[in-house]
Design a protein around this motif. Structure first.
Motif, mmCIF file in Angstrom:
data_model
loop_
_atom_site.group_PDB
_atom_site.id
_atom_site.type_symbol
_atom_site.label_atom_id
_atom_site.label_comp_id
_atom_site.label_asym_id
_atom_site.label_seq_id
_atom_site.Cartn_x
_atom_site.Cartn_y
_atom_site.Cartn_z
ATOM 1 N N CYS A 58 -1.719 -0.885 -2.971
ATOM 2 C CA CYS A 58 -1.768 -1.430 -4.333
ATOM 3 C C CYS A 58 -1.193 -0.383 -5.282
ATOM 4 O O CYS A 58 -1.904 0.482 -5.798
ATOM 5 N N GLY A 59 0.096 -0.490 -5.443
ATOM 6 C CA GLY A 59 0.832 0.446 -6.280
ATOM 7 C C GLY A 59 2.168 -0.175 -6.593
ATOM 8 O O GLY A 59 2.244 -1.363 -6.902
ATOM 9 N N VAL A 60 3.231 0.624 -6.488
ATOM 10 C CA VAL A 60 4.578 0.100 -6.708
ATOM 11 C C VAL A 60 5.432 0.401 -5.479
ATOM 12 O O VAL A 60 5.001 1.099 -4.559
ATOM 13 N N HIS A 61 6.660 -0.105 -5.488
ATOM 14 C CA HIS A 61 7.450 -0.183 -4.264
ATOM 15 C C HIS A 61 7.702 1.170 -3.605
ATOM 16 O O HIS A 61 7.589 1.293 -2.379
ATOM 17 N N PHE A 62 8.029 2.204 -4.389
ATOM 18 C CA PHE A 62 8.336 3.487 -3.760
ATOM 19 C C PHE A 62 7.124 4.049 -3.021
ATOM 20 O O PHE A 62 7.269 4.780 -2.038
ATOM 21 N N MET A 63 5.919 3.727 -3.486
ATOM 22 C CA MET A 63 4.709 4.202 -2.807
ATOM 23 C C MET A 63 4.558 3.555 -1.441
ATOM 24 O O MET A 63 4.207 4.219 -0.457
ATOM 25 N N ALA A 64 4.814 2.256 -1.383
ATOM 26 C CA ALA A 64 4.748 1.554 -0.105
ATOM 27 C C ALA A 64 5.846 2.061 0.837
ATOM 28 O O ALA A 64 5.625 2.207 2.042
ATOM 29 N N ALA A 83 6.481 -5.539 -7.816
ATOM 30 C CA ALA A 83 5.964 -4.325 -8.458
ATOM 31 C C ALA A 83 6.887 -3.156 -8.140
ATOM 32 O O ALA A 83 6.770 -2.504 -7.098
ATOM 33 N N GLY A 84 7.823 -2.900 -9.035
ATOM 34 C CA GLY A 84 8.754 -1.802 -8.844
ATOM 35 C C GLY A 84 8.460 -0.646 -9.778
ATOM 36 O O GLY A 84 7.426 -0.611 -10.443
ATOM 37 N N CYS A 85 9.369 0.309 -9.810
ATOM 38 C CA CYS A 85 9.222 1.460 -10.712
ATOM 39 C C CYS A 85 10.563 1.697 -11.390
ATOM 40 O O CYS A 85 11.518 2.156 -10.739
ATOM 41 N N CYS A 259 1.341 0.294 -17.826
ATOM 42 C CA CYS A 259 2.482 0.092 -16.939
ATOM 43 C C CYS A 259 2.481 -1.357 -16.453
ATOM 44 O O CYS A 259 1.579 -1.751 -15.701
ATOM 45 N N PRO A 260 3.466 -2.154 -16.857
ATOM 46 C CA PRO A 260 3.465 -3.566 -16.462
ATOM 47 C C PRO A 260 3.587 -3.772 -14.965
ATOM 48 O O PRO A 260 3.042 -4.745 -14.421
ATOM 49 N N ASN A 261 4.261 -2.862 -14.280
ATOM 50 C CA ASN A 261 4.411 -3.006 -12.832
ATOM 51 C C ASN A 261 3.128 -2.688 -12.086
ATOM 52 O O ASN A 261 2.781 -3.364 -11.117
#
Length: 302
Positions: A58-64, A83-85, A259-261
């Motif tokens: 549960c974060g944004v794409h680069f974390m996954a 959910a990007g950054c 942060c909207p993402n």
């Protein structure tokens, strides 16, 4: 949160042998259902250490992506695929390749808030928690390209005395905060300590009593005798601060610090992911084998 939904998530986690990771900027209900809550560095390490078969990030794409790079044998799910950054997207592979050609002897320090492609061109990654240590680990005679956050880069330059070639990216959320907004909040809460994330602009950092990653902020609040704090980062951290320190008060200096993402992920997204084992984030092996090198170097820095 509805007990029925909570129990459903618990049952699905057990069935799938899954673990839920949440960044501090996620919605309160997402944090409450997570097995681990942390900043990028903590969650990267948890992703590498977990014995679970499935990582629900549960974060944004680069974390996954980072979790997939570190744990290629695990299924990594990003509950909301959109959910990007924006800051990560500001640094592109072709642009960095061109910059490396201009400075062929420079070491590339890549903030973990970058795509997997950009990490393949990097010598070492960093987070806001360890950026100073990472930059300090590079021989003083080497030039450094720092990607992509110029605000974090300026802060690291100031703290290390190392002049770097800074990519001109920034966090859309932190970069909106102004010194004027912080000063107004100080006027309303003159006894409060000010803590700021290094992704904020220099004019904000100059007002801070302490500059920390999100985990660092929580540690600072826990160790401080102060009772009031002005928190200069994304407002999601307030949920954890209030839970852990109910006798202290916290103030966000701007309603723009959202942060909207990070807020895209909802409880129903987690349920869907666990039921359907998607959306999956899988970094191709050829990219992963190159991107894991700078990440591992980062994780070795204590």
């Amino acid at each position: 949160m509805d007990d029925i939904v909570l129990n459903k998530i618990i049952d699905l986690k057990n069935k799938q042998n899954a673990v839920i990771l949440s960044h501090f900027y996620q919605r309160p209900e997402i944090q409450d259902v997570a097995d681990f809550i942390g900043d990028s560095l903590e969650l990267s390490r948890k992703a590498a250490e977990t014995n679970a078969d499935v990582i629900v990030f549960c974060g944004v794409h680069f974390m996954a992506e980072t979790a997939s790079i570190l744990s290629p044998d695990k299924k990594v799910l990003l509950p909301n695929a959109s959910a990007g950054c924006p800051m990560a997207d500001m640094a592109d592979y072709e642009g960095l390749l061109k910059l490396k050609e201009e400075y062929p002897d420079a070491a590339v320090v890549s903030y973990v808030n970058t795509t997997a492609d950009v990490k393949t061109l990097s010598d070492i990654c960093c987070t806001s928690a360890n950026a100073i240590k990472v930059v300090s680990s590079i021989p003083p005679n080497r030039e450094i390209i720092f990607v992509p956050d110029k605000n974090l880069g300026h802060y690291v330059e100031k703290m290390t005395g190392r002049k770097m070639i800074l990519w001109q990216g920034y966090c859309n959320t932190h970069n909106k905060l102004t010194a004027e907004e912080v000063i107004l909040t100080i006027e309303n809460h003159p006894e409060a300590k000010i803590v700021a994330h290094p992704e904020c602009k220099e004019e904000v950092l100059e007002l801070a009593d302490g500059i920390f990653s999100t985990s660092g902020m929580i540690n600072y609040v826990g160790e401080s005798d102060a009772k009031e704090f002005i928190i200069c980062t994304e407002e999601g951290i307030i949920h954890q601060l209030e839970k852990r320190f109910p006798n202290k008060s916290f103030f966000i200096p701007s309603n723009k610090l959202v942060c909207p993402n990070m807020k895209k992920t909802r409880i129903e997204d987690i349920v869907y992911s666990l039921e359907n084992m998607k959306p999956e984030v899988k970094v191709p092996d050829d990219i992963r084998e190159m991107a894991i090198i700078p990440i591992k170097r980062m994780l070795e820095i204590k």
